[in-house]
Every structure is written in structure tokens, then in C-alpha cells.
Write a protein that holds these residues in place. Sequence first.
Motif, PDB file in Angstrom:
ATOM      1  N   GLY A   1       0.791  -1.224   0.000  1.00  0.00           N
ATOM      2  CA  GLY A   1       0.000   0.000   0.000  1.00  0.00           C
ATOM      3  C   GLY A   1       0.819   1.268   0.000  1.00  0.00           C
ATOM      4  N   VAL A   2       2.070   1.168  -0.490  1.00  0.00           N
ATOM      5  CA  VAL A   2       2.943   2.345  -0.603  1.00  0.00           C
ATOM      6  C   VAL A   2       2.977   2.767  -2.063  1.00  0.00           C
ATOM      7  N   GLN A   3       2.473   3.958  -2.365  1.00  0.00           N
ATOM      8  CA  GLN A   3       2.474   4.433  -3.751  1.00  0.00           C
ATOM      9  C   GLN A   3       3.915   4.685  -4.189  1.00  0.00           C
ATOM     10  N   ALA A   4       4.248   4.284  -5.418  1.00  0.00           N
ATOM     11  CA  ALA A   4       5.650   4.331  -5.842  1.00  0.00           C
ATOM     12  C   ALA A   4       5.797   4.901  -7.242  1.00  0.00           C
ATOM     13  N   GLY A   5       7.000   5.427  -7.495  1.00  0.00           N
ATOM     14  CA  GLY A   5       7.366   5.933  -8.807  1.00  0.00           C
ATOM     15  C   GLY A   5       8.778   5.504  -9.151  1.00  0.00           C
ATOM     16  N   ALA A   6       9.153   5.641 -10.428  1.00  0.00           N
ATOM     17  CA  ALA A   6      10.441   5.173 -10.934  1.00  0.00           C
ATOM     18  C   ALA A   6      11.420   6.332 -11.098  1.00  0.00           C
ATOM     19  N   ILE A   7      12.695   6.028 -10.883  1.00  0.00           N
ATOM     20  CA  ILE A   7      13.782   6.995 -11.068  1.00  0.00           C
ATOM     21  C   ILE A   7      14.648   6.556 -12.246  1.00  0.00           C
ATOM     22  N   HIS A   8      14.919   7.490 -13.143  1.00  0.00           N
ATOM     23  CA  HIS A   8      15.911   7.274 -14.201  1.00  0.00           C
ATOM     24  C   HIS A   8      17.103   8.178 -13.933  1.00  0.00           C
ATOM     25  N   ARG A   9      18.295   7.587 -13.898  1.00  0.00           N
ATOM     26  CA  ARG A   9      19.527   8.372 -13.751  1.00  0.00           C
ATOM     27  C   ARG A   9      20.022   8.752 -15.147  1.00  0.00           C
ATOM     28  N   TYR A  10      19.948  10.036 -15.423  1.00  0.00           N
ATOM     29  CA  TYR A  10      20.265  10.542 -16.762  1.00  0.00           C
ATOM     30  C   TYR A  10      21.783  10.618 -16.947  1.00  0.00           C
ATOM     31  N   SER A  11      22.248  10.187 -18.104  1.00  0.00           N
ATOM     32  CA  SER A  11      23.680  10.219 -18.418  1.00  0.00           C
ATOM     33  C   SER A  11      23.992  11.317 -19.425  1.00  0.00           C
ATOM     34  N   LEU A  12      25.033  12.063 -19.147  1.00  0.00           N
ATOM     35  CA  LEU A  12      25.481  13.097 -20.086  1.00  0.00           C
ATOM     36  C   LEU A  12      26.239  12.504 -21.264  1.00  0.00           C
ATOM     37  N   CYS A  13      26.555  11.226 -21.209  1.00  0.00           N
ATOM     38  CA  CYS A  13      27.375  10.602 -22.241  1.00  0.00           C
ATOM     39  C   CYS A  13      26.570   9.841 -23.284  1.00  0.00           C
TER      40      CYS A  13
ATOM     41  N   ASP B   1      -1.565   3.935 -11.490  1.00  0.00           N
ATOM     42  CA  ASP B   1      -1.345   4.107 -10.053  1.00  0.00           C
ATOM     43  C   ASP B   1       0.096   4.473  -9.710  1.00  0.00           C
ATOM     44  N   MET B   2       0.952   4.632 -10.704  1.00  0.00           N
ATOM     45  CA  MET B   2       2.341   5.011 -10.425  1.00  0.00           C
ATOM     46  C   MET B   2       2.476   6.519 -10.268  1.00  0.00           C
ATOM     47  N   LEU B   3       3.385   6.922  -9.407  1.00  0.00           N
ATOM     48  CA  LEU B   3       3.726   8.332  -9.278  1.00  0.00           C
ATOM     49  C   LEU B   3       4.463   8.791 -10.536  1.00  0.00           C
ATOM     50  N   PRO B   4       4.501  10.099 -10.786  1.00  0.00           N
ATOM     51  CA  PRO B   4       5.278  10.592 -11.932  1.00  0.00           C
ATOM     52  C   PRO B   4       6.732  10.134 -11.842  1.00  0.00           C
ATOM     53  N   ALA B   5       7.307   9.808 -12.980  1.00  0.00           N
ATOM     54  CA  ALA B   5       8.715   9.399 -13.020  1.00  0.00           C
ATOM     55  C   ALA B   5       9.608  10.577 -12.625  1.00  0.00           C
ATOM     56  N   VAL B   6      10.800  10.231 -12.148  1.00  0.00           N
ATOM     57  CA  VAL B   6      11.799  11.239 -11.770  1.00  0.00           C
ATOM     58  C   VAL B   6      13.046  11.068 -12.630  1.00  0.00           C
ATOM     59  N   VAL B   7      13.556  12.177 -13.144  1.00  0.00           N
ATOM     60  CA  VAL B   7      14.819  12.177 -13.878  1.00  0.00           C
ATOM     61  C   VAL B   7      15.896  12.729 -12.946  1.00  0.00           C
ATOM     62  N   TRP B   8      16.800  11.857 -12.551  1.00  0.00           N
ATOM     63  CA  TRP B   8      17.868  12.198 -11.600  1.00  0.00           C
ATOM     64  C   TRP B   8      19.029  12.777 -12.382  1.00  0.00           C
ATOM     65  N   LEU B   9      19.415  13.993 -12.061  1.00  0.00           N
ATOM     66  CA  LEU B   9      20.451  14.709 -12.810  1.00  0.00           C
ATOM     67  C   LEU B   9      21.632  14.992 -11.903  1.00  0.00           C
ATOM     68  N   ASP B  10      22.734  14.317 -12.203  1.00  0.00           N
ATOM     69  CA  ASP B  10      23.931  14.519 -11.391  1.00  0.00           C
ATOM     70  C   ASP B  10      25.144  14.078 -12.188  1.00  0.00           C
ATOM     71  N   TYR B  11      26.311  14.478 -11.725  1.00  0.00           N
ATOM     72  CA  TYR B  11      27.535  14.041 -12.380  1.00  0.00           C
ATOM     73  C   TYR B  11      27.848  12.596 -11.984  1.00  0.00           C
ATOM     74  N   ASP B  12      28.540  11.917 -12.906  1.00  0.00           N
ATOM     75  CA  ASP B  12      28.864  10.507 -12.721  1.00  0.00           C
ATOM     76  C   ASP B  12      30.319  10.316 -13.123  1.00  0.00           C
ATOM     77  N   ASP B  13      31.109   9.692 -12.248  1.00  0.00           N
ATOM     78  CA  ASP B  13      32.531   9.479 -12.548  1.00  0.00           C
ATOM     79  C   ASP B  13      32.736   8.643 -13.807  1.00  0.00           C
ATOM     80  N   ARG B  14      31.730   7.866 -14.182  1.00  0.00           N
ATOM     81  CA  ARG B  14      31.863   7.042 -15.382  1.00  0.00           C
ATOM     82  C   ARG B  14      31.729   7.862 -16.660  1.00  0.00           C
ATOM     83  N   CYS B  15      31.265   9.101 -16.534  1.00  0.00           N
ATOM     84  CA  CYS B  15      30.972   9.922 -17.717  1.00  0.00           C
ATOM     85  C   CYS B  15      31.713  11.260 -17.625  1.00  0.00           C
ATOM     86  N   PRO B  16      32.747  11.454 -18.439  1.00  0.00           N
ATOM     87  CA  PRO B  16      33.496  12.715 -18.391  1.00  0.00           C
ATOM     88  C   PRO B  16      32.886  13.836 -19.233  1.00  0.00           C
TER      89      PRO B  16
END
Length: 251
Positions: free
Chosen positions: A110-122, A141-156
Motif C-alpha cells: 500500500g505504498v504508492q511508488a514511482g520510478a527513477i531514471h539516472r540521466y547520463s550526459l554521455c 497508479d504510479m507516481l510521476p517518473a523522476v529524472v535524476w540529474l547529477d555528475y557521474d565518474d563514469r561519464c566525463p
Amino acid sequence: MATGAIRGGKAAQTAAAWRAAIGRTLRRIGAAVVLLLLAAGLALWGAARWTPDRAVYPTQGVTIDAGNGDVHWGSIKAAGAEFAYIAATDGLGGIDPKFARNMAGARDAGVQAGAIHRYSLCQLATDQAANFIRHVPRRADMLPAVVWLDYDDRCPDRPTRALLLSELATFLAQIEAHMGKQSLIAPGPAFESDYKVTRGIARTTWLRRDFFEPDYGAHPWAMWQANDYVRLSGATGTVGWNVLRPQGEMR
């Protein structure tokens, strides 16, 4: 002979006094170290349990990913989580191995949930959108998706702001057509400082700052990750703890 004995006795007394002084100093240092360790332990204990006041922020929830192991969603709900954002996809090929299980477990509890996508600059926006669409189902019944925007050591790569905003707009258009609702954007402080995404993309924002309200972004935040160090009995390691702005709505 007597003079030498006196001098030897004084030297022994001086050495003993030095040893006693050193011993006292070491004991004081040891006591101070113990106190510091106790204070640090109490601070960590408090940080792992701190959540914002529910009288101010009545709607609160968690961020969960595969690092949290086999989550016991009943315990998560009992801890006060009314919603959850669950790591789903990463770039053009990444998928959190616990995503489907976590979504089903949250729903069953009974916990409403949504999905996270980690966006890549590469990687291209269309390729990343295809990854998201392939793994995240469209459900009313899903919450709006989230686009996570941050730097990643794998992507220069560090594209220009204009290119990033253009690609991000493409990504959002494609996943929103799939989900049937607008997404949230969640830029980290450094990412927002460099790209000012909240000025260029008109979306609800999820901002992050431990223990203190975030003071970045072009618009007031709708969701705040207030503590990334919370420990709950239903999850391994630490979870992110989030609150909604009281007057905000998640559609």
C-alpha cells in the motif's frame, strides 16, 4: 660519592615526574578521544534516525535502490513512508535489478511508488528513453517518473547547456508520452549550479540537501530529499528520506 648519589636521586625524581606528567597527559588525551568518539557516535545515531517534523511536512517517503537488499515493505510503511521512489533505469542500458520486485512489494504494502531514471550526459536522449520505456510499465497508479540529474565518474562529458536542455527535453517528451503524465526533475546542487536546469525546463522539482531545506533552483521545490542517511529495519544500509511541500501536489 654523596654528591653523586644526590644528583642521581634528583635525576630519578625528575624522570619519575616526567613519566607521571606524560601519563596524565596521555590519560587526558585518551579521555578526550573517547568523548569525541562518543559524540561522533551519537551524531551518527541521530542522523540515521532524523526526519523532518511531520507537523510541518505531513507527507513523507523513501528513496530505494538495489543496495537496500530485499526490502520488507511492510516495515517501510510502518516507519512512516507513504510513498517511495525506486531506482529503475540508468543511461541507455542500466536497469536496477531489484526494480520490478520493489515496485511490486511497495504496491502490495500500500505504498504508492514511482520510478527513477539516472540521466547520463554521455548517451543520447532517445537511447535512454528507450531503456526507460522498455523496463518501466505504464500504470495509472504510479507516481510521476523522476529524472535524476547529477555528475557521474563514469561519464566525463560536459555538453553545453543548450545541448543538455535540448536532449533533456527530448528525453522527457518520450518518457512522458509513455507514462501519460509529466515527470519531475531532480538536479543535484552542483549540476544545477552549472546547468541551471530548473530555469530551462518547466517541471516540478525534487531538490536534495541533508538536514536543511535546499536553497538552490529557480523555483520552490515540490519534494525535498532531507536525509540520505536514514536507517530503517526494513532495508539494508541507508535510504533517502523525502518530504513533500505541504501545499504541493503530485499528480
